[in-house]
Enzyme design. Structure first.
Site, short mmCIF file in Angstrom:
data_model
loop_
_atom_site.label_atom_id
_atom_site.label_comp_id
_atom_site.label_asym_id
_atom_site.label_seq_id
_atom_site.Cartn_x
_atom_site.Cartn_y
_atom_site.Cartn_z
CG ASP A 196 9.01 8.67 -3.64
OD1 ASP A 196 8.61 8.50 -4.81
OD2 ASP A 196 9.97 9.41 -3.37
CG ASP A 218 -0.24 -4.56 3.28
OD1 ASP A 218 -1.06 -5.23 2.63
OD2 ASP A 218 0.57 -5.08 4.08
CE LYS A 223 12.05 5.96 -5.41
NZ LYS A 223 11.90 7.38 -4.97
CE1 TYR A 248 9.65 -8.27 -1.61
CE2 TYR A 248 7.42 -8.83 -2.22
CZ TYR A 248 8.30 -8.04 -1.53
OH TYR A 248 7.83 -7.01 -0.74
CG ASP A 276 4.30 -6.74 -0.11
OD1 ASP A 276 3.19 -6.81 0.44
OD2 ASP A 276 5.29 -7.40 0.26
#
Ligand code: NAD
Length: 368
Positions: free
Chosen positions: A229, A257, A196, A145, A253
């Protein structure tokens, strides 16, 4: 009664339901001022779309300096369709990014607790979520970001090309991992670090630095590495396996959620963003509900204020060192839920619907 020193709190209600839910936080702060030996000095200002409408920028320098001077900033939410077409640099969300970046709020804490009274509000089976109490620590000021270069540029063959850069330095990884380990020490002593590392070099560095910090300083905490994942799947399959999850800005992020939905409603989820200590040893911090400005219900008096009230409770605990008051506030919220009072978003059979302000009043009546 002896009054202690004034504690400076800055309220930034923002847009949409932000002002409605922050009004309930203000009521609680005023109740503390009137009843207890606590003395909060409340300041309040515009941020997001509301600031843009008045000043043509999502946050003014004056508000930014007020945030620097405050012991805790409590923000409602920013954004909404009215400002969607603004240039990226003027969008309400830029105010949040600026506050996070400039206050160096590098660790975002999002608890996902499934209140026993609301176990049916989750879309997962009760036995999977009942008693759930996990904490996601998301890195907040680095990664994709913020990485440079970024932008939309013409590519060599004349096409347009969108570019964002995912990068982390060792020190950025270590400081957020340290927050996660320290919090885990006070909980169930387990950290799951998500990355990852199978496909990204920045992920490999993340994994190596987190492991090395654990080996050097946190031998008493169990560390597990998990691909992001897989973590997304495990959160749905068996969320109670987790205690503290630490991960980067992008994965955090999304995973936070997802964890949010385990608990049933966005209206219940608080968050804290913590930074480095300032020159006086005070922790820079900002507290906000996880939800956004909910334009679909703004102005109707039906928004759930609990996420904001629990965000204030986190401020009591982490910034103001008032852990007892924080616990009492959490108990007051649970007690209101025990009584069967619900805002519309968490209403179920056999419970009673209350408005935003009735929910705030009920919580205050439990504090009495
Ligand atoms: P949202 O969180 O605002 O709303 C999602 C859904 O949850 C809506 O149906 C809404 O009515 C409901 N909801 C959210 N909070 C609630 C509450 N307290 N009580 C009851 N119901 C609640 O997400 P969105 O619709 O994707 O975004 C709306 C706007 O908010 C956008 O402009 C977005 O950019 C902004 N946003 C801001 C923040 C922030 O300020 N931190 C975070 C997310 C989204």
């Amino acid at each position: 009664m002896i009054k202690v020193k004034k504690r400076k709190i800055l309220l930034l209600p923002g847009d949409g339901i932000g002002p409605e839910v922050i009004a309930e936080v203000r009521k609680i702060i005023k109740w503390y001022n009137s009843k207890k030996s606590l003395d909060f000095e409340i300041d309040e200002d515009l941020v997001g779309g509301a600031a843009y409408d008045k000043h043509k920028k999502p946050i003014t320098d004056e508000v930014f300096y007020k945030a620097l001077e405050s012991e805790a900033v409590i923000l409602g939410a920013v954004g909404g369709p009215k400002w969607d077409k603004l240039d990226f640099s003027k969008k309400p969300e830029r105010a949040l990014l600026k506050l996070r970046k400039e206050l160096k709020l590098f660790a975002n804490l999002r608890p996902a607790i499934c209140f026993k009274q609301l176990v049916d509000a989750s879309s997962l089976k009760p036995e999977i979520v009942s008693g759930l109490d996990i904490l996601i620590v998301r890195e907040l000021t680095g990664g994709i970001y913020f990485g440079e270069p970024r932008g939309i540029k013409p590519s060599e063959n004349g096409e347009r090309k969108g570019i964002n850069t995912h990068s982390y330095t060792s020190s950025e990884i270590i400081r957020v991992a340290r927050v996660a380990f320290e919090l885990a020490e006070k909980r169930n002593k387990k950290v799951t670090s998500c990355d990852k590392s199978n496909v990204m070099e920045a992920g490999l560095l993340w994994r190596e630095e987190v492991q090395s910090l654990k080996d050097k300083e946190f031998k008493n905490v169990k560390l597990e590495h998990m691909l992001a994942d897989n973590c997304a799947m495990q959160l749905l399959k068996n969320p109670k396996q987790f205690d503290v999850i630490v991960t980067d800005n992008l994965f955090g992020d999304i995973l936070s959620d997802e964890a949010a939905m385990l608990t049933g409603s966005l209206g219940l989820l608080p968050s804290a963003s913590l930074g480095a200590k300032d020159k006086n040893g005070n922790l820079r911090s900002m507290y906000e509900p996880v939800h956004g400005s909910a334009p679909d219900i703004a102005g109707k008096g039906i928004a759930n204020p609990i996420a904001s009230i629990l965000s204030f409770s986190m401020a009591l605990k982490y910034s103001l060192n008032l852990e007892k008051e924080a616990n009492n506030l959490n108990l007051a919220v649970q007690s209101v839920l025990d009584d069967g009072l619900r805002t519309k978003d968490i209403l179920s059979k056999g419970t009673k619907e209350v408005s935003t302000s009735q929910m705030g009043d009920a919580i205050i009546s439990k504090l009495q």
